[in-house]
Design a protein around this motif. Structure first.
Motif, PDB file in Angstrom:
ATOM      1  N   ALA A 200       0.830  -1.211   0.000  1.00 23.99           N
ATOM      2  CA  ALA A 200       0.000   0.000   0.000  1.00 23.99           C
ATOM      3  C   ALA A 200       0.861   1.258   0.000  1.00 23.99           C
ATOM      4  O   ALA A 200       0.584   2.223  -0.739  1.00 23.99           O
ATOM      5  N   ASN A 201       1.916   1.268   0.801  1.00 24.63           N
ATOM      6  CA  ASN A 201       2.763   2.457   0.872  1.00 24.63           C
ATOM      7  C   ASN A 201       3.633   2.616  -0.367  1.00 24.63           C
ATOM      8  O   ASN A 201       3.955   3.743  -0.761  1.00 24.63           O
ATOM      9  N   ALA A 202       4.009   1.499  -0.985  1.00 28.81           N
ATOM     10  CA  ALA A 202       4.740   1.595  -2.251  1.00 28.81           C
ATOM     11  C   ALA A 202       3.863   2.249  -3.313  1.00 28.81           C
ATOM     12  O   ALA A 202       4.323   3.099  -4.086  1.00 28.81           O
ATOM     13  N   TRP A 203       2.585   1.879  -3.345  1.00 26.09           N
ATOM     14  CA  TRP A 203       1.673   2.490  -4.312  1.00 26.09           C
ATOM     15  C   TRP A 203       1.322   3.929  -3.924  1.00 26.09           C
ATOM     16  O   TRP A 203       1.082   4.777  -4.791  1.00 26.09           O
ATOM     17  N   ARG A 204       1.315   4.222  -2.620  1.00 24.38           N
ATOM     18  CA  ARG A 204       1.088   5.601  -2.180  1.00 24.38           C
ATOM     19  C   ARG A 204       2.182   6.514  -2.738  1.00 24.38           C
ATOM     20  O   ARG A 204       1.916   7.607  -3.231  1.00 24.38           O
ATOM     21  N   VAL A 205       3.423   6.007  -2.664  1.00 27.02           N
ATOM     22  CA  VAL A 205       4.541   6.786  -3.199  1.00 27.02           C
ATOM     23  C   VAL A 205       4.477   6.843  -4.718  1.00 27.02           C
ATOM     24  O   VAL A 205       4.744   7.893  -5.331  1.00 27.02           O
ATOM     25  N   ALA A 206       4.101   5.740  -5.355  1.00 25.29           N
ATOM     26  CA  ALA A 206       4.049   5.692  -6.823  1.00 25.29           C
ATOM     27  C   ALA A 206       3.073   6.726  -7.387  1.00 25.29           C
ATOM     28  O   ALA A 206       3.304   7.284  -8.471  1.00 25.29           O
ATOM     29  N   LEU A 207       1.995   6.980  -6.678  1.00 27.44           N
ATOM     30  CA  LEU A 207       1.020   7.968  -7.139  1.00 27.44           C
ATOM     31  C   LEU A 207       1.575   9.387  -7.076  1.00 27.44           C
ATOM     32  O   LEU A 207       1.052  10.298  -7.736  1.00 27.44           O
ATOM     33  N   GLU A 208       2.637   9.578  -6.287  1.00 25.19           N
ATOM     34  CA  GLU A 208       3.288  10.885  -6.199  1.00 25.19           C
ATOM     35  C   GLU A 208       4.555  10.956  -7.045  1.00 25.19           C
ATOM     36  O   GLU A 208       4.903  12.011  -7.578  1.00 25.19           O
ATOM     37  N   ASP A 209       5.246   9.847  -7.148  1.00 28.83           N
ATOM     38  CA  ASP A 209       6.509   9.758  -7.889  1.00 28.83           C
ATOM     39  C   ASP A 209       6.410   8.579  -8.861  1.00 28.83           C
ATOM     40  O   ASP A 209       6.504   7.423  -8.449  1.00 28.83           O
ATOM     41  N   PRO A 210       6.207   8.863 -10.146  1.00 25.84           N
ATOM     42  CA  PRO A 210       5.984   7.786 -11.130  1.00 25.84           C
ATOM     43  C   PRO A 210       7.096   6.739 -11.182  1.00 25.84           C
ATOM     44  O   PRO A 210       6.850   5.605 -11.600  1.00 25.84           O
ATOM     45  N   ARG A 211       8.309   7.114 -10.771  1.00 27.25           N
ATOM     46  CA  ARG A 211       9.398   6.126 -10.780  1.00 27.25           C
ATOM     47  C   ARG A 211       9.071   4.923  -9.911  1.00 27.25           C
ATOM     48  O   ARG A 211       9.525   3.807 -10.173  1.00 27.25           O
ATOM     49  N   PHE A 212       8.292   5.148  -8.864  1.00 24.38           N
ATOM     50  CA  PHE A 212       7.981   4.086  -7.910  1.00 24.38           C
ATOM     51  C   PHE A 212       6.957   3.095  -8.443  1.00 24.38           C
ATOM     52  O   PHE A 212       6.650   2.116  -7.752  1.00 24.38           O
ATOM     53  N   PHE A 213       6.430   3.334  -9.648  1.00 23.21           N
ATOM     54  CA  PHE A 213       5.540   2.332 -10.228  1.00 23.21           C
ATOM     55  C   PHE A 213       6.281   1.010 -10.453  1.00 23.21           C
ATOM     56  O   PHE A 213       5.671  -0.057 -10.413  1.00 23.21           O
ATOM     57  N   LEU A 214       7.591   1.085 -10.694  1.00 21.57           N
ATOM     58  CA  LEU A 214       8.388  -0.140 -10.888  1.00 21.57           C
ATOM     59  C   LEU A 214       8.397  -0.998  -9.622  1.00 21.57           C
ATOM     60  O   LEU A 214       7.948  -2.155  -9.667  1.00 21.57           O
ATOM     61  N   PRO A 215       8.902  -0.496  -8.486  1.00 16.54           N
ATOM     62  CA  PRO A 215       8.869  -1.349  -7.283  1.00 16.54           C
ATOM     63  C   PRO A 215       7.458  -1.662  -6.803  1.00 16.54           C
ATOM     64  O   PRO A 215       7.201  -2.763  -6.283  1.00 16.54           O
ATOM     65  N   ALA A 216       6.527  -0.719  -6.983  1.00 16.44           N
ATOM     66  CA  ALA A 216       5.147  -0.958  -6.541  1.00 16.44           C
ATOM     67  C   ALA A 216       4.521  -2.105  -7.329  1.00 16.44           C
ATOM     68  O   ALA A 216       3.847  -2.975  -6.756  1.00 16.44           O
ATOM     69  N   PHE A 217       4.752  -2.124  -8.644  1.00 13.72           N
ATOM     70  CA  PHE A 217       4.215  -3.209  -9.465  1.00 13.72           C
ATOM     71  C   PHE A 217       4.922  -4.520  -9.138  1.00 13.72           C
ATOM     72  O   PHE A 217       4.293  -5.590  -9.102  1.00 13.72           O
ATOM     73  N   CYS A 218       6.236  -4.448  -8.884  1.00  8.12           N
ATOM     74  CA  CYS A 218       6.997  -5.666  -8.580  1.00  8.12           C
ATOM     75  C   CYS A 218       6.496  -6.346  -7.309  1.00  8.12           C
ATOM     76  O   CYS A 218       6.338  -7.575  -7.283  1.00  8.12           O
ATOM     77  N   VAL A 219       6.257  -5.566  -6.242  1.00  9.46           N
ATOM     78  CA  VAL A 219       5.813  -6.194  -4.995  1.00  9.46           C
ATOM     79  C   VAL A 219       4.389  -6.726  -5.118  1.00  9.46           C
ATOM     80  O   VAL A 219       4.026  -7.714  -4.479  1.00  9.46           O
ATOM     81  N   LEU A 220       3.582  -6.090  -5.972  1.00 13.97           N
ATOM     82  CA  LEU A 220       2.232  -6.602  -6.208  1.00 13.97           C
ATOM     83  C   LEU A 220       2.294  -7.910  -6.992  1.00 13.97           C
ATOM     84  O   LEU A 220       1.608  -8.886  -6.659  1.00 13.97           O
ATOM     85  N   LEU A 221       3.125  -7.943  -8.022  1.00  7.59           N
ATOM     86  CA  LEU A 221       3.319  -9.163  -8.797  1.00  7.59           C
ATOM     87  C   LEU A 221       3.933 -10.257  -7.929  1.00  7.59           C
ATOM     88  O   LEU A 221       3.533 -11.429  -7.992  1.00  7.59           O
TER      89      LEU A 221
END
Length: 265
Positions: A178-199
């Motif tokens: 949840a917090n990885a995606w919270r950051v991703a919504l503010e910083d697009p670079r974090f879509f990579l780790p956010a997607f990885c932990v979800l996958l």
């Protein structure tokens, strides 16, 4: 100060990205392992990578104006996952050791008569041990009815690692995601780790389910598995204690573990 904060934000992304990529890579390796302990070993790599992703998200939140209040939750989730993973994986390795021990014992019993009936019994005995792999899940199967306590403990531990609702690992793992995606919504670079932990969460469900089913479900895959006996008496107590702690995650989450563990740190 702004320049320093910017450098820390970049460092936070690097930490989270390494964590996310490692989580997926280790899970992918666990997919194809046939050795019971190797599945757990690569699972450990994957879950520790989750912790680093949570720490990366916490570092980003702590150094971004207006987001500081979320940093303590992300940091607490990472520490909570460290605790949950330690309890569940300690129990899983102990249970796997019990399975392997009983497989060795059953293999010895199955071939004991043959070894004594051979003039070169020692060589014959060594050949059997060289050929048989007591850690291979391909030689197991159907052990749940023979080792019910061990099977139950590994089921609870696997559920925690997978992050099934209400069990310990659910609260910490989903807190990291949840917090990885919270950051991703503010910083697009974090879509990579956010997607990885979800996958990685989905991948964890597959390889942990595969491990349990190949070991405990179905019919025995060989004569040795069919002769496996019950779990040793001495190992039941620590398995029970660790299983209880793993299941108690809802109590720790309900008492605000992620907040007060961050304060202690």
């Amino acid at each position: 100060a702004p320049a320093m904060a910017g450098e820390l934000v970049d460092l936070a992304f690097i930490i989270a990205a390494i964590g996310g990529i490692t989580a997926v890579m280790a899970a992918a390796i666990a997919f194809v392992q046939d050795d019971l302990k190797k599945v757990l070993a690569y699972s450990t790599m994957s879950q520790l990578a989750y912790i680093f992703t949570g720490l990366g998200a916490a570092l980003w939140l702590a150094n971004t104006p207006g987001m500081e209040k979320y940093a303590i939750v992300a940091f607490g989730a990472a520490l909570f996952h460290l605790f949950n993973h330690a309890m569940a994986k300690g129990m899983l390795f102990m249970a796997s050791g019990s399975v392997i021990h009983e497989m060795h014992h059953a293999h010895h019993d199955v071939h004991h008569h043959d070894d004594h009936g051979d003039d070169h019994g020692d060589d014959h005995h060594d050949d059997h041990h060289d050929e048989f792999d007591a850690q291979s899940m391909s030689n197991m199967g159907g052990l749940a009815s023979k080792m019910p306590i061990t099977a139950t403990a590994m089921l609870v531990g696997s559920a925690s690692i997978m992050g099934l609702p209400l069990i310990g690992g659910f609260w910490s793992k989903e807190g990291i995601i949840a917090n990885a995606w919270r950051v991703a919504l503010e910083d697009p670079r974090f879509f990579l780790p956010a997607f990885c932990v979800l996958l990685g969460a989905a991948m964890t469900g597959f390889y942990m389910s595969r491990m349990w089913l190949k070991t405990f479900a179905g019919a025995p895959k060989g004569e040795v598995a069919a002769h496996v006996g019950p779990t040793n008496t001495w190992i039941k107590t620590p398995l029970f204690i660790l299983t209880f702690v793993t299941l108690s995650g809802i109590l720790l989450a309900g008492t605000g573990f992620t907040h007060w563990v961050s304060d202690l740190s």
